[in-house]
Design a protein around this motif. Structure first.
Motif, short mmCIF file in Angstrom:
data_model
loop_
_atom_site.label_atom_id
_atom_site.label_comp_id
_atom_site.label_asym_id
_atom_site.label_seq_id
_atom_site.Cartn_x
_atom_site.Cartn_y
_atom_site.Cartn_z
N LEU A 167 35.50 36.60 28.16
CA LEU A 167 35.50 37.93 28.76
C LEU A 167 35.00 37.89 30.21
N HIS A 172 35.27 40.83 33.04
CA HIS A 172 34.51 41.92 32.44
C HIS A 172 33.03 41.80 32.79
N GLU A 174 30.63 44.00 31.25
CA GLU A 174 29.77 44.46 30.16
C GLU A 174 30.55 44.46 28.85
N ILE A 175 29.79 44.43 27.80
CA ILE A 175 30.38 44.32 26.48
C ILE A 175 29.74 45.35 25.55
N SER A 231 34.95 48.45 28.76
CA SER A 231 36.22 47.75 28.99
C SER A 231 36.40 46.58 28.03
N ALA A 232 35.32 46.17 27.36
CA ALA A 232 35.42 45.05 26.42
C ALA A 232 34.55 45.32 25.20
N SER A 260 39.69 45.46 26.17
CA SER A 260 39.80 44.20 25.45
C SER A 260 39.00 44.27 24.16
N THR A 321 42.95 40.62 24.37
CA THR A 321 42.02 40.54 25.50
C THR A 321 42.77 40.26 26.78
N PRO A 324 40.06 43.39 32.88
CA PRO A 324 39.80 44.84 32.85
C PRO A 324 40.62 45.54 33.92
N PRO A 327 38.21 45.20 37.83
CA PRO A 327 37.22 44.14 37.60
C PRO A 327 35.85 44.56 38.06
#
Lengths: 331, 331
Positions: A167, A172, A174-175, A231-232, A260, A321, A324, A327
Motif C-alpha cells: 500500500l 497510500h 493511511e490505512i 483510501s485503503a 483499495s 488494490t 489512491p 497520492p
DNA sequence: CTGTTAGCGCGTTCAC
DNA sequence: GTGAACGCGCTAACAG
C-alpha cells in the motif's frame, strides 16, 4: 453382528487367537490365521470399536471444534485434519460452535470423553474456562496462544508487513483496519502486526469495528469507510472484505481506483470476487495437518508441552488494490 | 478420571445407585442423591460414554457424510443436523468424501460401527455398494431416492417450473442447462424438472457438461455458453452459476442484459454475487433437520421404512435475469 | 428405594 | 503358538 466368540467357535480356536489375528497376525500360525479370517469373513465379523475402546482406554477418535463451518476459511482446514487423522487410523468428530463461546464450552465438554484428543481451531472461549475444561484431555489449539498448551499458530506479521509495503508503494498514506471479534486471538494478532508495520513505514492507522467475520459485516462497514473517507482498507478477513467490496460497488465507489481493499485468509472466494481480492494468504490446510501431527506426538507421550508450530503468511496481490486517487504527501 | 466405583465408595452407596442418579434421578432418595452428586462433583466424575455404549449397545452418536464441506450448500445443512442431534442428546460425526465415491465408501465403513445411525447427504456411491455397506446400520439419505431406505428429498419441480416461467415471461425462447455430476441424483432430478417445464412452456432446452459443482467449472462453462450463443442459462448449482457470472463479465458480456443466469441452492453466495444471482432456493437446513427427525423415528423402531419426506423449492428472483437482447419469436 | 449379580465384547497377562 | 482367566466402566435385571 457377530462377536469374537462366534468367530472363535467357528474357527475352532480360542477368542484370544482371533484377537491376535487382528492385532499381530505374524504371531499366529499360518493355518489358524487362515481359518480365523475365513470364519470372520463368512460371519461378517469386525472387531467392535466400542469394546476395543473400553479395553484399551483409547477411542481412536479425534475431536475438532471450529467456530463456523460456513466460513470458507475452515473447510480446507477440516479436510486437512480429516485426511491427516485417517492417515493415523483415527476418525474425526467435527463440531461447529457458531462463533459462540458458550456453545463451544458445551461442545468441548460433550466431545472430551469420547475422543483421545481435541483440536480447537480459533477458540473463542475465555482462557480460564478452557483450561478447566480440557484438563485431562490432550488438546492442541490452532490460532491461539495458551501457555503450556501445544499450538499451531499462523503468523500474520509477514503478510501484514507485505500488505503495508504494498500500500505504501502504491502511495497510500493511511490505512483503515476493519477489526474482527474482540475475543479472537487472530484479531489481536493481526491488528498488532498491522500497527507495527504501519509504524515502521510511517503510515497512519485507524480502526473500525469490531465486526463479526461475516459478509454482512463488511456490507455494513462499507458505509462507515465511505463516511470516514479512507483510501485503503485492511479487513480482518476475506468475508468482511468481500462484503465491503459489494457495498462499495453498490454505492458507486470503484474498488481499487477509489478505495483499495485487502483481506486476510485467501479463501477461494478471494479469487472469485470481482475485482479479485488482494489478500494475505493464511495456510489453513497446513495448520490443520500440523495440528494433527502435534496431536499424534502428544498422544505418544512425546515431550511437546508448550510447543508451538508457527506458519508464515504472505500477501497475494490481485486486483482490489491500486494507487489512491490523490497520492498522500510523503510522511 | 474417577470411575463409578470411586463415587459409590465415597458416597457410601452401591454403584447401581450412582448409575441411577445419572439416569433416573427421581427414583433415588433425596439424601442419597445429594451425597452422590457431591461425591461425583469433588471427584470430577462423569459417566464414561464408552462403557455406557458397550453396555447399552448404542453409542449415542450420529454420522453424517457430505460430498464437500467447502460447497456452501452443506454448512447450513450440517449445522442443522448438529443442532437437531444435540436436541436428541446425540453427538455428531461429520465426514467429507471430497465428491469421491471410493472415499465415501471408506468413510461410511469406518463410521458405521461407531454410530447408531448414518445420514448420507447427496451420496455419490453406486447403489449396490451402498446397500451392501449400510446393511445393519440404520441409514437416512438426503437428496437421493433408494427404494426402501428412508429419505429426505428436495423437489426441484416447483423452483424449476418457476424459473422457466420467469424466463419465458421475460421473452427467452431457449435455455442452456449446465449439468452437474452424472452420478448425482440431484442432477438427474433437476434436468428432468427443467425438461418437463420447458416442454410445458414451449422453450427449447440444450445441455452442456457434465461439470463438477465448483466455481472453476462455471468459469470454464462461460466460454462454452458464449460459443453456443444462448440467452438464458440454468446452472446445476450456485457455484457453477457464479463461475459463469465471473467469466461472462471477464469476457465483456453483461449478465442479465446479454445473458440471463439462474443458479440452484440459494447459498449465501448468491446474494453476495454481483449482480445478485437469481436462483432456486433449496431448503438445506430443513432437509438436515428432517433427516435427523426421520432417523430418530427409525431408531425408536417406528414404521418408517421407505418413508420419504419431500421439501419444496422456490425461485428467488434477483438481478442476474432480464429480457434477452432480441426477444425470441413466440413458438 | 437400594444392593447384588451378571454380563456387554474385547485385549491382555500368564501359564502351558 | 495357544488358551484360560480377568477386568475395562457401566447398566439391567432381580431380589430385598
Amino acid at each position: 453382528m457377530a462377536t469374537i466368540s462366534d468367530v472363535a467357535a467357528r474357527a475352532g480356536v480360542s477368542r484370544s487367537t482371533v484377537s491376535r489375528v487382528f492385532l499381530q497376525p505374524q504371531v499366529v500360525a499360518e493355518d489358524a490365521r487362515r481359518r480365523v479370517l475365513a470364519a470372520a469373513d463368512t460371519l461378517g465379523y469386525e472387531p467392535s470399536p466400542v469394546a476395543r475402546s473400553l479395553r484399551r482406554g483409547r477411542t481412536g477418535n479425534l475431536g475438532l471444534v471450529v467456530p463456523d463451518i460456513a466460513n470458507p476459511f475452515f473447510p480446507p482446514l477440516i479436510k486437512a485434519v480429516q485426511r491427516q487423522a485417517r492417515r493415523h487410523q483415527m476418525a474425526l468428530f467435527v463440531a461447529d460452535s457458531d462463533e459462540h463461546a458458550d456453545d463451544e464450552l458445551a461442545l468441548v465438554r460433550a466431545m472430551a470423553k469420547q475422543v483421545d484428543g481435541l483440536i480447537l481451531a480459533s477458540p473463542r472461549v475465555a482462557e480460564a474456562d478452557l483450561r478447566a475444561l480440557i484438563e485431562g484431555t490432550p488438546t492442541v489449539v490452532i490460532n491461539r496462544r495458551l501457555e503450556g498448551i501445544p499450538a499451531v499458530v499462523t503468523t500474520p506479521e509477514q503478510g501484514m508487513t507485505q500488505a503495508v509495503e504494498h500500500l505504501a508503494a502504491l502511495g497510500h498514506g493511511e490505512i483503515v483496519y476493519l477489526a474482527g471479534p474482540e475475543q479472537a486471538y487472530s484479531n489481536q494478532q493481526r491488528r498488532q502486526a498491522l500497527e507495527n508495520a504501519c509504524r515502521l513505514h510511517g503510515l497512519r492507522l485507524s480502526e473500525l469495528g469490531p465486526f463479526e467475520p461475516h459478509f454482512e459485516s463488511g456490507v455494513r462497514a462499507g458505509d462507515l469507510v465511505l463516511a470516514q473517507g479512507g483510501s485503503a482498507v485492511v479487513a480482518y478477513n476475506d468475508q468482511i472484505a468481500l462484503g465491503l467490496l459489494a457495498r462499495l460497488s453498490e454505492r458507486g465507489t470503484r474498488v481499487a481506483q477509489d478505495v483499495s481493499v485487502i483481506g486476510v485468509d485467501d479463501t477461494w472466494l478471494a479469487r472469485m470476487a470481482s475485482p479479485a481480492l488482494t489478500t494475505v494468504r493464511v495456510p489453513a490446510g497446513a495448520a490443520g495437518a500440523a495440528a494433527v501431527r502435534l496431536m499424534v506426538d502428544v498422544l505418544s507421550g512425546g515431550p511437546v508441552a508448550g510447543a508451538a508450530v508457527e506458519l508464515a503468511t504472505e500477501l497475494i496481490v490481485r486486483s482490489s488494490t491500486a494507487a489512491p486517487p490523490r497520492p498522500a504527501a510523503t510522511a
